[in-house]
Scaffold this active site. Structure first.
Site, mmCIF file in Angstrom:
data_model
loop_
_atom_site.group_PDB
_atom_site.id
_atom_site.type_symbol
_atom_site.label_atom_id
_atom_site.label_comp_id
_atom_site.label_asym_id
_atom_site.label_seq_id
_atom_site.Cartn_x
_atom_site.Cartn_y
_atom_site.Cartn_z
ATOM 1 N N ARG A 37 -13.676 -29.184 -71.439
ATOM 2 C CA ARG A 37 -14.987 -29.665 -71.907
ATOM 3 C C ARG A 37 -14.947 -31.148 -72.285
ATOM 4 O O ARG A 37 -15.907 -31.878 -72.061
ATOM 5 C CB ARG A 37 -15.462 -28.803 -73.092
ATOM 6 C CG ARG A 37 -16.857 -29.174 -73.604
ATOM 7 C CD ARG A 37 -17.385 -28.118 -74.558
ATOM 8 N NE ARG A 37 -18.410 -28.620 -75.449
ATOM 9 C CZ ARG A 37 -19.729 -28.483 -75.244
ATOM 10 N NH1 ARG A 37 -20.177 -27.856 -74.192
ATOM 11 N NH2 ARG A 37 -20.592 -28.975 -76.104
ATOM 12 N N ILE A 63 -25.564 -32.444 -73.890
ATOM 13 C CA ILE A 63 -24.752 -31.361 -73.326
ATOM 14 C C ILE A 63 -24.929 -30.181 -74.282
ATOM 15 O O ILE A 63 -24.883 -30.346 -75.502
ATOM 16 C CB ILE A 63 -23.265 -31.764 -73.172
ATOM 17 C CG1 ILE A 63 -22.410 -30.603 -72.649
ATOM 18 C CG2 ILE A 63 -22.673 -32.315 -74.456
ATOM 19 C CD1 ILE A 63 -20.968 -31.024 -72.281
ATOM 20 N N SER A 64 -25.178 -29.000 -73.737
ATOM 21 C CA SER A 64 -25.479 -27.844 -74.589
ATOM 22 C C SER A 64 -24.278 -27.426 -75.430
ATOM 23 O O SER A 64 -23.120 -27.668 -75.068
ATOM 24 C CB SER A 64 -25.919 -26.660 -73.730
ATOM 25 O OG SER A 64 -27.056 -26.983 -72.966
ATOM 26 N N GLN A 65 -24.583 -26.772 -76.540
ATOM 27 C CA GLN A 65 -23.577 -26.175 -77.424
ATOM 28 C C GLN A 65 -22.713 -25.191 -76.610
ATOM 29 O O GLN A 65 -23.234 -24.472 -75.759
ATOM 30 C CB GLN A 65 -24.353 -25.422 -78.508
ATOM 31 C CG GLN A 65 -23.544 -24.712 -79.542
ATOM 32 C CD GLN A 65 -24.421 -23.753 -80.351
ATOM 33 O OE1 GLN A 65 -25.491 -23.352 -79.909
ATOM 34 N NE2 GLN A 65 -23.957 -23.409 -81.526
#
Ligand code: SAH
Length: 217
Positions: A37, A63-65
């Protein structure tokens, strides 16, 4: 014997934020494990890559959780060999996770610099089963349709029914947020012929889907 193995930040993220909150699809966990990530973060924010929240990626986007990425991927129930449409490439992180599970991922992004950066990152990670396109994804990617799965990672007020009825394959699944700018509901849609069956998953907050079938700029 003394335990010599220290778990990495990414493994701790997977355990504490995903497994302990109920993500139990082993293929999804393996896909997330396979994508570093931090690679999708700029150098100055990389230390935050495994934090339990969404993070800025520039151009007003996020950017999503990690949990949201895992939850959406699990609900999408991707099977080997499937064709997926993703709308909102952003950093390319979710694209990489999907590419690990799918046959081929078609991903669209309306912010050119984000798309270019995502392309470079995906190529340097050796992800080859993706096609990226610059433009308004709210109308989908007609030339590559139909798709067995559609994932939208930006929110519109209304369900994009036309897109779903023309580009989602029959019996296919779509996962997307719908609702107001401040708060949306993550929904799972199953297409049955000309009907769309909707299941609400949870409240969520995504950036705006900007385009013909979304918000104006
Ligand atoms: N899945 C991404 C999340 C990106 S945020 C990630 O893991 O990083 C959502 C993205 O959708 C933003 O980059 C935004 O620019 C993009 N977007 C918004 N409206 C769009 C549209 N109509 N077509 C394509 N992309 C769009």
């Amino acid at each position: 014997m003394k335990q010599l193995h220290e778990s990495s930040p990414q493994e701790r993220m997977i355990q504490q934020q995903l497994v302990e909150r109920g993500i139990d699809d082993l293929r999804v966990l393996a896909a997330i494990r396979s994508v570093p990530r931090e690679f999708f973060f700029a150098a100055d924010t990389r230390a935050q890559a495994h934090a339990d929240r969404a993070a800025p990626i520039g151009h007003g986007q996020t950017i999503s959780q990690p949990y949201m990425v895992a939850l959406m991927t699990q609900r999408l129930d991707v099977q080997t060999g499937q064709r997926i449409l993703e709308i909102g490439t952003g950093s390319g992180y979710q694209t990489a996770v999907l590419a690990h599970l799918a046959g081929v991922v078609y991903s669209m992004e309306r912010v050119k610099p984000l798309l270019d950066q995502a392309f470079e990152r995906l190529m340097s990670l050796g992800v080859r089963n993706v096609h990226l396109r610059y433009g308004d994804g709210s109308m989908g990617w007609p030339e590559a349709a139909p798709f067995e799965r559609i994932l939208i990672t930006a929110g519109a007020r209304e369900l994009p029914t036309k897109l779903l009825l023309t580009q989602l394959q029959d019996n296919g699944i779509a996962v997307l947020p719908v609702g107001d700018i401040q708060e949306q509901v993550l929904v799972e849609i199953r297409r049955r012929g000309d009907a769309l069956q909707r299941t609400d998953i949870c409240p969520c907050r995504f950036v705006k889907l900007i385009g013909q079938a979304g918000w104006s700029e």
